[in-house]
Design an enzyme around this catalytic site. Structure first.
Site, short mmCIF file in Angstrom:
data_model
loop_
_atom_site.label_atom_id
_atom_site.label_comp_id
_atom_site.label_asym_id
_atom_site.label_seq_id
_atom_site.Cartn_x
_atom_site.Cartn_y
_atom_site.Cartn_z
N SER B 139 0.87 6.53 4.91
CA SER B 139 1.31 4.60 5.04
C SER B 139 0.53 4.04 6.26
O SER B 139 0.70 4.98 7.15
CB SER B 139 3.38 5.66 5.63
N TYR B 152 8.25 10.44 10.20
CA TYR B 152 7.94 9.81 9.21
C TYR B 152 5.92 9.66 9.73
O TYR B 152 5.12 9.95 8.42
CB TYR B 152 8.41 8.74 8.65
#
Lengths: 77, 245
Positions: B139, B152
Protein backbone atom coordinates in the site's frame (compact mmCIF):
# COMPACT_ATOMS: atom_id res chain seq x y z
CA UNK A 1 28.41 -48.79 -4.10
CA UNK A 2 25.04 -48.97 -2.43
CA UNK A 3 21.81 -48.30 -4.20
CA UNK A 4 21.26 -45.24 -2.00
CA UNK A 5 24.63 -43.80 -2.95
CA UNK A 6 23.84 -44.29 -6.64
CA UNK A 7 20.52 -42.50 -6.32
CA UNK A 8 22.04 -39.64 -4.33
CA UNK A 9 24.79 -39.32 -6.92
CA UNK A 10 22.26 -39.16 -9.73
CA UNK A 11 20.39 -36.33 -7.99
CA UNK A 12 23.61 -34.39 -7.40
CA UNK A 13 24.68 -34.80 -11.04
CA UNK A 14 21.28 -33.60 -12.24
CA UNK A 15 21.04 -30.63 -9.89
CA UNK A 16 24.57 -29.32 -9.95
CA UNK A 17 25.55 -30.39 -13.44
CA UNK A 18 28.85 -31.86 -12.25
CA UNK A 19 30.74 -34.87 -13.58
CA UNK A 20 30.08 -38.06 -11.71
CA UNK A 21 33.80 -38.60 -11.14
CA UNK A 22 34.01 -35.46 -9.01
CA UNK A 23 31.48 -36.80 -6.53
CA UNK A 24 33.65 -38.50 -3.95
CA UNK A 25 32.78 -39.48 -0.41
CA UNK A 26 34.31 -36.31 1.02
CA UNK A 27 33.25 -33.93 -1.78
CA UNK A 28 31.67 -30.84 -0.25
CA UNK A 29 28.61 -29.65 -2.13
CA UNK A 30 29.58 -26.01 -1.73
CA UNK A 31 33.39 -26.08 -1.74
CA UNK A 32 34.01 -28.84 -4.27
CA UNK A 33 30.87 -29.18 -6.37
CA UNK A 34 30.01 -25.52 -6.91
CA UNK A 35 26.69 -25.45 -5.07
CA UNK A 36 25.37 -22.20 -3.64
CA UNK A 37 23.27 -22.06 -0.48
CA UNK A 38 20.03 -22.31 -2.43
CA UNK A 39 21.36 -25.38 -4.28
CA UNK A 40 21.89 -27.13 -0.95
CA UNK A 41 18.27 -26.42 0.01
CA UNK A 42 17.13 -27.83 -3.33
CA UNK A 43 19.31 -30.92 -2.93
CA UNK A 44 17.76 -31.61 0.47
CA UNK A 45 14.29 -31.16 -1.04
CA UNK A 46 15.19 -33.59 -3.80
CA UNK A 47 16.54 -36.15 -1.30
CA UNK A 48 13.32 -35.88 0.70
CA UNK A 49 11.25 -36.61 -2.37
CA UNK A 50 13.42 -39.37 -3.76
CA UNK A 51 13.60 -41.27 -0.48
CA UNK A 52 10.26 -40.29 1.07
CA UNK A 53 11.88 -38.94 4.22
CA UNK A 54 11.78 -35.69 6.18
CA UNK A 55 15.08 -33.90 6.69
CA UNK A 56 14.65 -31.25 9.41
CA UNK A 57 16.52 -27.98 9.02
CA UNK A 58 19.00 -28.68 11.80
CA UNK A 59 19.85 -32.03 10.24
CA UNK A 60 20.07 -30.47 6.77
CA UNK A 61 22.78 -28.14 8.05
CA UNK A 62 24.97 -31.11 8.94
CA UNK A 63 24.81 -32.50 5.41
CA UNK A 64 27.85 -30.86 3.87
CA UNK A 65 29.35 -33.60 1.74
CA UNK A 66 28.18 -36.39 -0.52
CA UNK A 67 29.20 -38.85 2.20
CA UNK A 68 27.15 -36.94 4.80
CA UNK A 69 24.09 -37.17 2.57
CA UNK A 70 24.43 -40.91 1.94
CA UNK A 71 24.98 -41.60 5.63
CA UNK A 72 22.00 -39.49 6.74
CA UNK A 73 19.67 -41.06 4.21
CA UNK A 74 20.90 -44.59 4.94
CA UNK A 75 20.19 -44.03 8.65
CA UNK A 76 16.82 -42.40 8.00
CA UNK A 77 15.44 -44.67 5.29
CA UNK B 1 -0.75 -8.95 -24.73
CA UNK B 2 -0.08 -11.06 -21.64
CA UNK B 3 -0.81 -14.74 -22.04
CA UNK B 4 -1.06 -16.89 -18.92
CA UNK B 5 -2.52 -19.96 -20.62
CA UNK B 6 -1.49 -23.06 -18.71
CA UNK B 7 -0.44 -21.11 -15.61
CA UNK B 8 -2.07 -21.50 -12.21
CA UNK B 9 -2.59 -18.54 -9.90
CA UNK B 10 -3.55 -18.40 -6.23
CA UNK B 11 -5.11 -15.10 -5.19
CA UNK B 12 -5.82 -14.38 -1.52
CA UNK B 13 -8.50 -11.92 -0.54
CA UNK B 14 -10.36 -12.73 -3.74
CA UNK B 15 -13.67 -11.92 -2.07
CA UNK B 16 -12.67 -8.26 -1.90
CA UNK B 17 -12.80 -5.62 -4.62
CA UNK B 18 -9.15 -5.59 -5.62
CA UNK B 19 -8.71 -9.35 -5.19
CA UNK B 20 -11.70 -10.11 -7.39
CA UNK B 21 -10.38 -7.76 -10.07
CA UNK B 22 -6.94 -9.41 -9.91
CA UNK B 23 -8.41 -12.90 -10.18
CA UNK B 24 -10.58 -11.79 -13.08
CA UNK B 25 -7.65 -10.25 -14.95
CA UNK B 26 -5.43 -13.31 -14.51
CA UNK B 27 -8.31 -15.57 -15.54
CA UNK B 28 -9.03 -13.48 -18.64
CA UNK B 29 -5.37 -13.86 -19.59
CA UNK B 30 -5.85 -17.62 -19.55
CA UNK B 31 -4.73 -18.63 -16.07
CA UNK B 32 -6.44 -21.18 -13.88
CA UNK B 33 -7.23 -19.31 -10.67
CA UNK B 34 -7.59 -20.36 -7.05
CA UNK B 35 -9.87 -17.95 -5.23
CA UNK B 36 -9.10 -17.70 -1.54
CA UNK B 37 -10.86 -15.65 1.10
CA UNK B 38 -12.73 -15.92 4.34
CA UNK B 39 -16.23 -15.38 2.93
CA UNK B 40 -17.29 -18.31 0.79
CA UNK B 41 -20.39 -16.80 -0.84
CA UNK B 42 -18.61 -14.01 -2.77
CA UNK B 43 -15.94 -16.51 -3.81
CA UNK B 44 -18.58 -18.87 -5.16
CA UNK B 45 -20.24 -15.98 -7.00
CA UNK B 46 -16.94 -14.95 -8.55
CA UNK B 47 -16.13 -18.53 -9.55
CA UNK B 48 -19.56 -18.82 -11.18
CA UNK B 49 -18.95 -15.60 -13.13
CA UNK B 50 -15.52 -16.76 -14.28
CA UNK B 51 -16.72 -20.24 -15.30
CA UNK B 52 -14.08 -22.85 -16.06
CA UNK B 53 -10.61 -22.72 -14.54
CA UNK B 54 -11.79 -21.22 -11.23
CA UNK B 55 -11.45 -22.97 -7.88
CA UNK B 56 -12.83 -21.77 -4.55
CA UNK B 57 -10.33 -22.25 -1.72
CA UNK B 58 -11.72 -20.74 1.48
CA UNK B 59 -9.07 -19.86 4.05
CA UNK B 60 -8.96 -17.74 7.16
CA UNK B 61 -5.47 -16.25 7.09
CA UNK B 62 -5.53 -15.52 10.82
CA UNK B 63 -5.60 -19.30 11.38
CA UNK B 64 -2.03 -20.62 11.18
CA UNK B 65 -3.04 -24.19 10.33
CA UNK B 66 -5.32 -22.99 7.55
CA UNK B 67 -2.50 -20.87 6.12
CA UNK B 68 -0.16 -23.85 6.14
CA UNK B 69 -2.75 -25.97 4.32
CA UNK B 70 -3.63 -23.44 1.60
CA UNK B 71 -0.63 -23.94 -0.74
CA UNK B 72 -1.21 -27.70 -0.64
CA UNK B 73 -4.94 -27.31 -1.22
CA UNK B 74 -4.26 -24.96 -4.11
CA UNK B 75 -1.72 -27.31 -5.67
CA UNK B 76 -4.17 -30.17 -5.20
CA UNK B 77 -6.96 -28.28 -6.94
CA UNK B 78 -4.94 -26.74 -9.76
CA UNK B 79 -1.93 -29.05 -10.14
CA UNK B 80 0.50 -26.44 -8.83
CA UNK B 81 0.89 -22.77 -8.06
CA UNK B 82 2.85 -20.80 -10.66
CA UNK B 83 1.65 -17.39 -9.51
CA UNK B 84 0.90 -16.30 -5.95
CA UNK B 85 -0.81 -13.00 -5.30
CA UNK B 86 -0.76 -12.08 -1.62
CA UNK B 87 -3.59 -9.62 -1.73
CA UNK B 88 -5.55 -10.30 1.46
CA UNK B 89 -5.44 -7.51 3.97
CA UNK B 90 -7.33 -6.30 6.99
CA UNK B 91 -7.36 -3.01 8.85
CA UNK B 92 -7.78 -2.45 12.58
CA UNK B 93 -7.18 1.29 12.69
CA UNK B 94 -6.50 3.12 15.89
CA UNK B 95 -4.38 5.93 17.16
CA UNK B 96 -1.02 4.58 18.13
CA UNK B 97 -1.36 5.44 21.81
CA UNK B 98 -4.64 3.55 21.97
CA UNK B 99 -3.67 0.60 19.79
CA UNK B 100 -4.13 -2.72 21.56
CA UNK B 101 -1.72 -5.63 21.28
CA UNK B 102 -4.48 -7.53 19.54
CA UNK B 103 -5.07 -4.80 16.95
CA UNK B 104 -1.37 -4.79 16.22
CA UNK B 105 -0.92 -8.57 16.11
CA UNK B 106 -3.99 -9.39 14.04
CA UNK B 107 -2.99 -6.97 11.27
CA UNK B 108 0.62 -8.19 11.25
CA UNK B 109 -0.53 -11.82 11.23
CA UNK B 110 -2.90 -11.54 8.29
CA UNK B 111 -1.15 -8.90 6.20
CA UNK B 112 2.47 -9.92 6.67
CA UNK B 113 2.97 -13.29 8.36
CA UNK B 114 0.40 -15.10 6.22
CA UNK B 115 2.07 -13.72 3.08
CA UNK B 116 5.40 -15.06 4.31
CA UNK B 117 3.99 -18.50 5.03
CA UNK B 118 2.13 -18.74 1.73
CA UNK B 119 5.21 -17.63 -0.20
CA UNK B 120 7.30 -20.24 1.60
CA UNK B 121 4.64 -22.83 0.86
CA UNK B 122 4.60 -22.28 -2.90
CA UNK B 123 8.35 -21.84 -3.41
CA UNK B 124 9.22 -25.51 -3.60
CA UNK B 125 7.09 -26.03 -6.67
CA UNK B 126 8.32 -22.81 -8.26
CA UNK B 127 11.96 -23.78 -7.64
CA UNK B 128 11.43 -27.13 -9.31
CA UNK B 129 9.60 -25.52 -12.22
CA UNK B 130 12.31 -22.85 -12.53
CA UNK B 131 9.46 -20.38 -12.97
CA UNK B 132 7.31 -18.48 -10.56
CA UNK B 133 5.71 -15.15 -9.83
CA UNK B 134 4.94 -13.77 -6.41
CA UNK B 135 3.13 -10.45 -6.27
CA UNK B 136 2.55 -8.89 -2.87
CA UNK B 137 -0.09 -6.22 -2.60
CA UNK B 138 1.28 -3.56 -0.32
CA UNK B 139 0.00 0.00 0.00
CA UNK B 140 1.07 3.56 -0.50
CA UNK B 141 0.86 3.96 3.28
CA UNK B 142 3.65 1.40 3.66
CA UNK B 143 5.91 4.03 2.13
CA UNK B 144 4.34 7.22 3.43
CA UNK B 145 2.80 6.21 6.77
CA UNK B 146 -0.73 7.17 7.72
CA UNK B 147 -2.12 8.40 11.02
CA UNK B 148 -4.23 5.75 12.69
CA UNK B 149 -2.64 2.97 10.65
CA UNK B 150 0.61 2.23 12.47
CA UNK B 151 -0.13 -1.49 12.35
CA UNK B 152 -1.29 -1.55 8.73
CA UNK B 153 1.57 0.63 7.49
CA UNK B 154 4.10 -1.50 9.37
CA UNK B 155 2.73 -4.69 7.81
CA UNK B 156 2.69 -3.15 4.32
CA UNK B 157 6.23 -1.78 4.66
CA UNK B 158 7.22 -5.22 5.95
CA UNK B 159 5.88 -6.81 2.79
CA UNK B 160 8.18 -4.62 0.72
CA UNK B 161 11.28 -5.65 2.67
CA UNK B 162 10.21 -9.27 2.51
CA UNK B 163 9.61 -9.10 -1.25
CA UNK B 164 13.01 -7.60 -1.95
CA UNK B 165 14.85 -10.10 0.25
CA UNK B 166 13.10 -13.06 -1.32
CA UNK B 167 13.62 -11.57 -4.78
CA UNK B 168 17.38 -11.73 -4.20
CA UNK B 169 17.24 -15.34 -3.09
CA UNK B 170 15.23 -16.83 -5.92
CA UNK B 171 16.01 -14.64 -8.93
CA UNK B 172 18.45 -17.21 -10.29
CA UNK B 173 15.65 -19.78 -10.39
CA UNK B 174 13.37 -17.82 -12.72
CA UNK B 175 11.16 -16.67 -9.87
CA UNK B 176 10.32 -13.00 -9.51
CA UNK B 177 8.95 -11.32 -6.41
CA UNK B 178 7.41 -7.88 -6.70
CA UNK B 179 4.97 -5.65 -4.93
CA UNK B 180 2.12 -3.47 -6.11
CA UNK B 181 1.29 -0.48 -3.95
CA UNK B 182 -2.22 0.83 -4.55
CA UNK B 183 -3.19 4.31 -3.48
CA UNK B 184 -6.82 5.04 -2.74
CA UNK B 185 -8.97 2.59 -4.64
CA UNK B 186 -12.76 2.41 -4.61
CA UNK B 187 -13.43 -0.73 -2.53
CA UNK B 188 -15.33 -1.76 0.57
CA UNK B 189 -12.22 -0.87 2.59
CA UNK B 190 -12.23 2.75 1.44
CA UNK B 191 -16.05 2.98 1.55
CA UNK B 192 -15.64 3.18 5.30
CA UNK B 193 -14.13 6.66 4.89
CA UNK B 194 -16.42 9.63 5.42
CA UNK B 195 -17.13 12.00 2.52
CA UNK B 196 -14.97 14.63 4.21
CA UNK B 197 -12.09 12.16 4.48
CA UNK B 198 -12.51 11.17 0.82
CA UNK B 199 -12.56 14.81 -0.28
CA UNK B 200 -9.40 15.50 1.70
CA UNK B 201 -7.64 12.51 0.17
CA UNK B 202 -8.71 13.33 -3.37
CA UNK B 203 -7.36 16.85 -2.89
CA UNK B 204 -3.92 15.23 -2.76
CA UNK B 205 -4.38 12.94 -5.75
CA UNK B 206 -3.18 14.60 -8.95
CA UNK B 207 -5.42 12.31 -10.98
CA UNK B 208 -8.36 13.76 -9.06
CA UNK B 209 -10.17 10.48 -8.58
CA UNK B 210 -10.06 7.18 -6.72
CA UNK B 211 -8.43 4.28 -8.51
CA UNK B 212 -10.41 1.44 -10.06
CA UNK B 213 -9.64 -2.13 -8.89
CA UNK B 214 -9.03 -3.06 -12.54
CA UNK B 215 -6.14 -0.58 -12.60
CA UNK B 216 -4.47 -2.45 -9.75
CA UNK B 217 -5.22 -5.76 -11.44
CA UNK B 218 -3.50 -4.57 -14.63
CA UNK B 219 -0.28 -3.98 -12.68
CA UNK B 220 -0.52 -7.44 -11.13
CA UNK B 221 -1.17 -8.99 -14.53
CA UNK B 222 2.00 -7.45 -15.90
CA UNK B 223 4.13 -8.61 -12.97
CA UNK B 224 2.63 -12.12 -13.29
CA UNK B 225 3.40 -12.39 -16.98
CA UNK B 226 6.32 -14.09 -18.72
CA UNK B 227 7.17 -10.66 -20.15
CA UNK B 228 8.02 -9.39 -16.64
CA UNK B 229 10.76 -11.99 -16.17
CA UNK B 230 13.48 -9.34 -15.76
CA UNK B 231 11.46 -7.27 -13.29
CA UNK B 232 12.03 -8.35 -9.72
CA UNK B 233 12.26 -6.71 -6.32
CA UNK B 234 10.30 -3.70 -7.48
CA UNK B 235 7.37 -1.85 -6.00
CA UNK B 236 4.95 -0.67 -8.65
CA UNK B 237 3.01 2.29 -7.27
CA UNK B 238 -0.48 2.68 -8.69
CA UNK B 239 -1.84 5.73 -6.95
CA UNK B 240 -2.86 8.44 -9.40
CA UNK B 241 0.23 10.43 -8.49
CA UNK B 242 -0.60 10.63 -4.78
CA UNK B 243 2.98 9.74 -3.90
CA UNK B 244 5.64 9.79 -6.61
CA UNK B 245 8.21 7.50 -5.08
Amino acid sequence: MSDIADRVKKIVVEHLGVEEGKITESASFIDDLGADSLDTVELVMAFEEEFGIEIPDDAAETIQTFGDAVKFITDAA
Amino acid sequence: MFDLTGKTALVTGASGGIGAAIATALHEAGATVGLSGTRTAPLEDLAARLGDRAHVLPCNLSDGDAVAALPKDAAGAMGGVDILVNNAGITRDNLFMRMSDDEWASVIDVNLTAAMKLSRGVLRGMMKARWGRIVNITSVVGATGNPGQGNYAAAKAGLVGMSKSLAYEVASRGITVNAVAPGFVATAMTDKLTDDQKAAILGNVPAGRMGDPAEIAAAVLYLSSPEAGYTTGTVLHVNGGLAMI
